[in-house]
Write an enzyme that holds these catalytic residues in place. Structure first.
Site, mmCIF file in Angstrom:
data_model
loop_
_atom_site.group_PDB
_atom_site.id
_atom_site.type_symbol
_atom_site.label_atom_id
_atom_site.label_comp_id
_atom_site.label_asym_id
_atom_site.label_seq_id
_atom_site.Cartn_x
_atom_site.Cartn_y
_atom_site.Cartn_z
ATOM 1 N N ASP A 80 -8.181 -6.786 -16.180
ATOM 2 C CA ASP A 80 -8.906 -7.527 -17.202
ATOM 3 C C ASP A 80 -9.748 -6.606 -18.075
ATOM 4 O OD1 ASP A 80 -7.904 -9.926 -16.406
ATOM 5 O OD2 ASP A 80 -9.729 -10.685 -15.484
ATOM 6 N N LYS A 113 -8.345 -10.978 -21.847
ATOM 7 C CA LYS A 113 -9.468 -11.862 -21.542
ATOM 8 C C LYS A 113 -10.674 -11.591 -22.436
ATOM 9 C CE LYS A 113 -7.687 -14.301 -18.189
ATOM 10 N NZ LYS A 113 -7.446 -15.732 -18.348
ATOM 11 N N MET A 170 -22.134 -15.652 -18.874
ATOM 12 C CA MET A 170 -21.638 -15.761 -20.253
ATOM 13 C C MET A 170 -22.404 -16.839 -21.030
ATOM 14 S SD MET A 170 -19.412 -13.429 -20.596
ATOM 15 C CE MET A 170 -18.189 -12.414 -19.761
#
Length: 326
Positions: free
Chosen positions: A34, A56, A167
């Site tokens: 990723d 991603k 996030m």
């Protein structure tokens, strides 16, 4: 039929990879990694291993999840070791459940190797304990990207507790609004940690009342972790990681020989944000694409020539990159 390993790469610092993760990574035939995985971990791979970048990016996945699932299915059916290398811990907001479900339906063998998640890593590298006898007896890990109609008891979870929002920067305005609507104390301490455990880490503190303005003023972006709770008050200026001698230095290493994982660690152990590139005709061509992707996301303002001849070979310190990685 082969076997698929889901390995948590940790939060950024390459030494946060577990011993089991390192052992499996060294034996892998194919590594699907990723964006949030530090690519220097690929330096542990054997010479015959293949690399596949799954991307991603926020709002843009180089490989969409269904394509990743199909890739795991196809590669897992072959007689080989497949590693799905994920940032942090695969089981914490890593969508590992969807991927293992694909393998289970096809009866493909797999293992999950846990990693150190951002909440543990970023808080520790910022001098913030997630629990504290005087401040917090519980910890909640949550994502700011909630399903429609889903609610979170911010009031209950932050009372004598710590909340870590993954996030959360993009949703900070709506999160702040919900916190205040639930009568969470406006002066509750908040910390925002950007790029936790890497030499480019930034930690800023605020309160529930000021968190949006602080994030905007400092231009904080994801990947970032938002920590809410009285434990944030334990941070007292720059902490141990930010006091390391090379913290904040963005260093690019260049060599005509293969740069070893151990060489990288001599810089990261001093707090540097470091990356290494082998150049020249004898370079490992597998890494050309890896380097392109990483340098597209990150810049470095210091260069170290491990092969001193490179200093005289190239007048422009960046021409070597333009020539070898274009």
């Amino acid at each position: 039929m082969g076997k698929v390993y889901f390995i948590g790469a940790g939060s950024g610092d390459p030494e946060l990879l577990t011993l089991k993760g390192k052992r499996v990574l060294e034996s892998a035939d194919i590594i699907i990694y990723d964006r949030l995985v530090h690519p220097v971990l690929l330096y542990l791979a054997k010479d015959s291993a293949r690399f596949i970048y799954s991307g991603k990016y926020p709002k843009h996945h180089v490989l969409k999840q269904r394509n990743i699932n199909q890739l795991l299915l196809e590669e897992g059916q072959r007689d080989q070791i497949v590693v799905r290398l994920k940032g942090g811990d695969p089981g914490i907001f890593g969508r590992v459940g969807e991927e293992i479900n694909t393998l289970q339906n096809a009866r493909i063998s797999y293992e999950i190797v846990p990693g150190i998640t951002a909440a543990s890593a970023a808080s520790s590298y910022s001098g913030i304990p997630l629990t504290h006898r005087e401040h917090s007896s519980k910890v909640t890990l949550a994502t700011a990207h909630r399903q429609v109609g889903e609610t979170i008891d911010f009031k209950g979870l932050t009372e004598n507790g710590t909340m870590c929002l993954y996030m959360g920067v993009e949703k900070v305005k709506s999160t702040q609004q919900k916190l205040l609507e639930q009568h969470v104390a406006p002066q509750l301490p908040v910390a925002i940690v950007e790029w936790g455990t890497l030499g480019r880490q930034r930690t800023v503190t605020a309160t529930v009342q000021t968190m949006t303005k602080v994030i905007e003023a400092n231009k904080i972006q994801n990947p970032s972790l938002i920590i809410l709770g009285d434990v944030v008050s334990c941070r007292n200026g720059a902490d141990w990681y930010e006091q390391l001698p090379l913290f904040g230095h963005k260093i690019l290493l260049l060599d005509t020989e293969k740069i070893t994982f151990e060489t990288i660690l001599t810089y990261t152990q001093k707090g540097a944000d470091v990356y290494g590139i082998q150049v020249g005709d004898n370079r490992d061509l597998r890494f050309d694409e890896v380097h392109k992707q990483y340098l597209n996301d990150h810049y470095f303002d210091e260069m170290v020539y491990l092969d001193q001849d490179l200093m005289t070979m190239y007048k422009d310190q960046w021409s070597v990159l333009n020539e070898q990685i274009k």
